[in-house]
Design a protein around this motif. Sequence first.
Motif, short mmCIF file in Angstrom:
data_model
loop_
_atom_site.label_atom_id
_atom_site.label_comp_id
_atom_site.label_asym_id
_atom_site.label_seq_id
_atom_site.Cartn_x
_atom_site.Cartn_y
_atom_site.Cartn_z
N PRO A 1 1.10 -1.66 0.22
CA PRO A 1 0.34 0.15 -0.28
C PRO A 1 1.09 1.53 -0.18
CG PRO A 1 -0.99 -1.67 1.32
CD PRO A 1 0.60 -1.69 1.52
N GLU A 2 2.03 0.97 0.48
CA GLU A 2 3.42 2.20 0.97
C GLU A 2 3.31 2.87 -0.93
OE1 GLU A 2 2.91 -0.83 2.37
OE2 GLU A 2 2.60 -0.09 4.59
N LEU A 3 3.61 2.25 -1.33
CA LEU A 3 3.06 2.23 -2.92
C LEU A 3 2.37 3.86 -3.53
CD1 LEU A 3 3.93 -0.60 -5.25
CD2 LEU A 3 5.58 0.94 -4.34
N PHE A 4 1.55 3.89 -3.35
CA PHE A 4 0.40 5.25 -3.31
C PHE A 4 0.08 5.74 -1.96
CE2 PHE A 4 -0.31 1.47 -6.43
CZ PHE A 4 -0.91 1.77 -6.74
N ASP A 5 0.83 5.88 -1.17
CA ASP A 5 1.20 7.15 -0.22
C ASP A 5 1.46 8.72 -1.10
OD1 ASP A 5 0.51 5.04 1.91
OD2 ASP A 5 2.78 5.11 2.37
N GLU A 6 1.28 9.12 -0.07
CA GLU A 6 1.54 10.41 -1.21
C GLU A 6 2.57 11.24 -1.24
OE1 GLU A 6 -1.57 13.92 0.15
OE2 GLU A 6 -2.95 12.52 0.83
N PRO A 7 3.17 11.80 -1.86
CA PRO A 7 4.82 12.50 -1.81
C PRO A 7 5.02 13.32 -0.80
CG PRO A 7 3.12 13.25 -3.84
CD PRO A 7 2.45 12.13 -3.33
N LEU B 1 -0.54 19.55 -10.41
CA LEU B 1 -0.78 18.65 -12.07
C LEU B 1 -1.60 18.32 -10.13
CD1 LEU B 1 1.44 16.89 -14.31
CD2 LEU B 1 -0.85 18.77 -14.49
N ARG B 2 -2.80 18.08 -10.35
CA ARG B 2 -3.82 17.37 -9.12
C ARG B 2 -4.96 16.11 -9.70
NH1 ARG B 2 -6.88 21.89 -6.23
NH2 ARG B 2 -7.38 21.60 -8.37
N LEU B 3 -4.65 15.15 -9.68
CA LEU B 3 -5.32 13.68 -10.00
C LEU B 3 -6.63 13.88 -8.65
CD1 LEU B 3 -4.88 11.09 -11.72
CD2 LEU B 3 -4.09 10.12 -10.31
N ASP B 4 -7.65 13.53 -9.57
CA ASP B 4 -8.79 12.71 -8.69
C ASP B 4 -9.83 11.68 -9.46
OD1 ASP B 4 -10.62 13.33 -6.97
OD2 ASP B 4 -11.96 14.87 -7.93
N LEU C 1 -8.23 15.06 -14.21
CA LEU C 1 -6.02 15.64 -13.69
C LEU C 1 -6.64 17.22 -14.31
CD1 LEU C 1 -2.91 14.91 -13.57
CD2 LEU C 1 -3.43 14.80 -16.33
N ASP C 2 -6.57 18.16 -13.27
CA ASP C 2 -6.76 19.25 -13.70
C ASP C 2 -4.98 19.90 -13.00
OD1 ASP C 2 -6.72 19.34 -11.09
OD2 ASP C 2 -8.69 20.49 -11.12
N THR C 3 -4.92 21.50 -13.55
CA THR C 3 -3.82 21.54 -12.81
C THR C 3 -3.81 22.88 -12.17
OG1 THR C 3 -1.87 23.15 -13.61
CG2 THR C 3 -4.04 23.96 -14.08
N THR C 4 -2.88 22.85 -10.62
CA THR C 4 -3.25 23.97 -9.29
C THR C 4 -2.33 24.78 -10.10
OG1 THR C 4 -1.27 22.93 -8.82
CG2 THR C 4 -3.27 21.93 -8.02
N ASP C 5 -1.64 24.89 -11.28
CA ASP C 5 -0.34 26.19 -11.66
C ASP C 5 -1.26 26.91 -12.46
OD1 ASP C 5 1.72 27.83 -12.34
OD2 ASP C 5 2.70 26.11 -12.47
N ALA D 1 3.61 11.59 -14.19
CA ALA D 1 3.65 12.84 -15.23
C ALA D 1 4.92 12.57 -16.41
CB ALA D 1 3.79 13.96 -14.67
N SER D 2 4.42 13.41 -17.14
CA SER D 2 5.71 13.29 -18.27
C SER D 2 7.37 13.67 -17.80
CB SER D 2 5.47 14.79 -19.54
OG SER D 2 4.46 13.76 -20.11
N ASP D 3 7.00 14.77 -16.55
CA ASP D 3 8.75 15.37 -16.22
C ASP D 3 9.23 13.95 -14.64
OD1 ASP D 3 6.85 15.50 -13.35
OD2 ASP D 3 6.65 17.68 -13.06
N GLY D 4 7.89 13.15 -14.58
CA GLY D 4 8.21 11.53 -13.60
C GLY D 4 8.00 11.76 -12.35
N SER D 5 7.29 13.03 -12.35
CA SER D 5 6.49 13.32 -10.64
C SER D 5 5.47 12.31 -10.59
CB SER D 5 5.61 14.66 -11.11
OG SER D 5 6.87 15.70 -10.64
N ARG D 6 4.80 11.72 -9.85
CA ARG D 6 4.12 10.59 -9.39
C ARG D 6 2.86 11.23 -8.64
NH1 ARG D 6 4.04 5.60 -10.25
NH2 ARG D 6 6.05 4.87 -10.66
N ILE D 7 1.36 11.73 -9.67
CA ILE D 7 0.81 12.29 -8.42
C ILE D 7 -0.32 11.55 -7.97
CG2 ILE D 7 -1.00 14.59 -8.87
CD1 ILE D 7 1.64 14.18 -11.32
N VAL D 8 -0.56 11.52 -7.31
CA VAL D 8 -1.60 10.73 -5.68
C VAL D 8 -2.44 10.89 -5.98
CG1 VAL D 8 -1.66 9.35 -4.83
CG2 VAL D 8 0.59 8.93 -5.03
N SER D 9 -3.79 10.41 -5.98
CA SER D 9 -4.91 11.38 -5.47
C SER D 9 -5.68 10.63 -4.36
CB SER D 9 -6.32 10.27 -6.59
OG SER D 9 -6.75 8.98 -6.34
#
Length: 569
Positions: free
Chosen positions: A258-264, A271-274, A294-298, A381-389
Amino acid sequence: MQFLTTSHQPGADYTCGYVSPYFRTVQWEQDSVTGRIPFLSYDTGSLPQPPNSPARALTVPRAYAEAGIELLMSGTANTIADSPGGWTNTELHGAMQTNFSLWRDAPQWQVWLLVAGSYEGMAGVRGIMFDAADSFQRQGCAVFYDLIKGTDAESQRAQLRTHVHELGHSFNLLHSWQKNLAQPPAPLGPQNGFGDLSWMNYPQNYLPPTGTGGAAAYWGAFPFQFTDNELVHLRHGFYRNVVMGANAFGIGAADIEPELFDEPLADESGLRLDLRVTKSGFAFGEPVVVELKLDTTDLRGRSTHGHLHPDDELVHIAIRQPSGRTVLYRPLLRRCVDQDETVRLDTDRPAIYSSAYIGYGRDGHYFQQPGTYQLRASYLASDGSRIVSPVLRLHVRHPVSQGDIELAELMMGEEQGTILALRGSDSPSLQAGNDALQEVIERHANHPFAVYARLAKGLNFEHEFKSLSPDKTGLNVRPPDTKSGIEQLSQVVKVSEQGKGVDNLTLNLATRRLARAYARQGDLEEAGSTLDRLVRHFDTPAFKPYVVDAVRSQADSTKARLLAEFGDG
């Protein structure tokens, strides 16, 4: 060969007889469809490459020979009929079952590759390892020639990579960014795996430690090889983890940490994932469909890839079942959407959406018991970031009557799950599943479950179904059954427009396919009216203006395609 002790003292020594320069030998059978010329070789010196990578003529067998694996061409390279409509998942699955001459339901060093024309249903699919659903997986894959064709050096290079990549999945190699999801998990390379210079990465995903990434950077640095840990797997992995037909893809275990999906700890992706559902709970046996956003917070906007559906394998969904076990949704068939699909999320288009049926996958049914489930999605994401819902809590209600139990049993067989995941099939091996769904339609026409059975049936009726003859000499084509397609899909659309059927994203798909069925039978006027009703359904204050604009654009482009394909001129 001599062993050394831990104190570096000489230990036992052995004399080993020479057997082969290869660690493993695999028989490779390849067929192709009419008019598609199978790949032969690529001269790596034809285009820029790393200075330490020698120029040489690489065939698919030689690429694997450099990894220590011998690929022996087996049997005759057969040419079979193709269809301009493209291959569906169900047709590839059926072709695998009936046309692989070395096929046996047993682990064996045998693999089949079909050079097909194109893939129906999604642009950008260059290949697919489709044998990932039964008890003897990873015995077959396909490449789609129409997307990688060409005699120029760049096209030949792409064909080589696609062949080696898809065969790599048959050896149980995951994509570079997915190795941590295997059982047992393997470490990810740099940049969450996007930094791997490997056959198993996507060129457009490549992210070097410094500088600009992308396809040009990948090819400029790629030495045409697997990574060290991939070589260890190919050469020394446990027999059942590598041989075709043994352990399931990803080693076959469904449990994950389960830790694989912990929040970073820190998220600067912008970006934000829902992850959400359109209803408060599901009846026992009801197909579970989720919506991803998937939406942007920027406010300045962000660019990323648009592969939001979990079947594209850049989004993963973890499911914590009522028993406490955490499993990963694994698509029934794996497709390699090896195409740059960059989207810009900003004030004009702040979000993208996708709808996914996740009730059934490679590990069977995921929602087999009543209770509360916890779901969480992860987007790379394309930059290698992992966005977790955030965690989504989903409740499956207990059946309250014997009738509820009997209806659930009609929906939850293995064959029914496969048909729902494939959006319909004519495969003889799934006949019992089709019979069960037909019983739902006939005996429980007004029940909410009937809309899902109608959807699978209607989508399947709307297009042709191709099956290869066992002797590989011909292609049996069942033409589209437009009357039956319209009958089923019109009911799906009608009920869903009233808010009692499928979600809005699936309604969009069903309506456009219904319009296509009308156009196919010569009624372009009704096809246009159907698409106009789709736009009116979304053109309300309940939907954001950019969503309405996207639906209107889809409807207009669908009208243009139908007019070009089925119009008089």
